[in-house]
Design a protein around this motif. Structure first.
Motif: not given
Length: 463
Positions: A378-388
């Protein structure tokens, strides 16, 4: 006072955590390192081929040390109507002659013969003394580590005339004994062969060498790493006499252990080592070495990989400031301390692998370690993106080339005229390392690698 609806609480939480103008703080749970890791990290069955040569000079030395003074005594006249005593009176010399061993032995021989008939007591005995140098020619074999000879007497050189005892006086009988010397030849040669077989048993020396080689030795003082070899079976081919040396192929089946921590005990037991005769032996040695990287050193190297790099998408970016590594349940935990759009630490898990081309350890199947409440998602959902995650994974690697070079360097002294005991010398060559597997311990990553090579053992000058 009215209660705030649950959905409104959730919206307020998201608004406070995902403000665009400020960084967000991560409060994730830290995975606890594993503690139940055994101290023995590697056991493998290897075959070590060690062509062995024993110089005739060495056999000569051992023969002279073991044969002194009275070397044969037979006091029973009833079995073959004779008694015999043989003394060595000087240094035995061995030389090669036409693929056989020629032995020159200074001896003194005393013999008592019984002759006649038992009828009415019509028999008598005579004593004969012979003092000189006997030359033997022998077919030699090494069977079950004992030197066996089948000898024939080539020549007698008298230093004193042979005598026979008559009425208490020694009477020279050279003119009689020379033509009838064949009576003594086969018996004396057999007694010499028995003495050689008894004195030239090299099995105890081989076991002494194996015991020395089985003593654990330290391969890295800094990482407290020890190497230990445990002999299982010993193979040997038939011996061949060539260029004043007895040559044979010695093979050793053994297990090799790489251990971290305190010096392991020497568990060598000479009673359980099996000796087997074979007709042919493989011509290479296979050994396993461990390339060790502590988590501290690996973390330091990987942290350097992240220096000056940003990771993110859109307006959200993070910079990794520090990397820490440890093991948990057979996987690597990679802790990333970061600043930027998100401040704090995130934890990744992955399985270590080895790239044989770049000689690098890298981590595959990498994923985020989330706490049970899902706060990180919930805090940093964008970190879970595969590209990162893929970009981060590309930097979580480090080279072990220096470890490989150090491992080879630590083995070389044991292949360069290494002498585990006086008079025994080991020499050999080693090829490049090949990767086998990676194992995790509670304080280090160990890459197990194998190498092939050749060895030879020379016995010359033992005490």
């Amino acid at each position: 006072m009215k209660k705030i609806p649950v959905y409104l609480t959730f919206i307020i939480m998201l608004s406070s955590l995902f403000g665009c103008s400020t960084s967000n703080k991560i409060a994730s749970l830290k995975p606890v390192p594993s503690e139940n890791v055994p101290m023995v990290y590697k056991t493998t069955t290897s075959f070590v081929n060690m062509p062995m040569e024993i110089t005739l000079k060495e056999i000569e030395n051992q023969l002279n040390k073991s044969l002194t003074g009275l070397i044969y005594e037979d006091n029973d006249i009833t079995d073959d109507k004779s008694e015999m005593k043989i003394w060595k009176t000087g240094t035995i010399k061995l030389v090669e002659k036409d693929g056989k061993i020629q032995s020159i032995l200074p001896l003194k021989i005393w013999s008592k013969f019984k002759y006649g008939t038992e009828f009415m007591g019509l028999n008598d005995t005579r004593e004969i003394d012979m003092n000189g140098t006997i030359t033997l020619i022998s077919d030699a074999k090494l069977s079950n580590w004992k030197m066996n000879t089948n000898s024939k007497i080539e020549d007698f050189q008298w230093s004193e005339s042979p005598t026979i005892l008559v009425a208490g006086k020694k009477v020279p009988i050279t003119y009689i004994i020379n033509p009838t010397l064949s009576i003594f030849k086969s018996k004396v040669a057999k007694k010499i062969d028995d003495a050689i077989e008894k004195s030239c048993d090299f099995k105890p020396y081989v076991l002494d060498v194996l015991e020395k080689m089985s003593t654990p030795f330290e391969t890295s003082e800094q990482y407290e790493t020890w190497f230990k070899m445990i002999p299982i079976e010993v193979y040997v081919t038939d011996a061949v006499l060539k260029k004043s040396k007895i040559e044979m192929d010695l093979g050793l089946k053994c297990s090799m252990q790489t251990m971290v921590g305190q010096q392991p005990k020497n568990t060598f037991d000479r009673e359980v080592v099996t000796f087997k005769a074979v007709s042919k032996m493989p011509d290479k040695t296979v050994a396993t070495v461990a390339a060790i990287s502590t988590y501290e050193s690996a973390s330091r190297i990987i942290t350097k990989n992240f220096q000056g790099k940003e990771f993110g998408s859109g307006t959200r970016k993070i910079v990794v400031q520090k990397v820490d590594l440890w093991a948990k349940d057979g996987k690597m935990i990679i802790a990333l301390d970061m600043t930027g759009s998100v401040n704090g630490s995130i934890y990744l898990s992955g399985i270590p692998y080895y790239n044989s081309i770049t000689k690098e350890i890298y981590f595959d199947q990498m994923d985020y370690v989330l706490n049970s409440k899902g706060i990180l998602t919930k805090t940093a959902n964008w970190l879970l993106q595969g590209i990162i995650l893929k970009k981060i994974q590309e930097n979580c690697r480090y080279s072990i080339k220096e470890n490989l070079d150090e491992g080879k360097k630590s083995m070389l002294p044991y292949l360069n005229n290494f002498s585990p005991m006086k008079g025994v010398f080991v020499n050999g060559t080693m090829n490049d390392f090949e990767f086998e597997k990676v194992e995790l311990t509670n304080n280090a990553i160990i890459a197990f690698i194998t190498t092939t090579g050749k060895m030879n053992v020379k016995i010359d000058g033992m005490e």
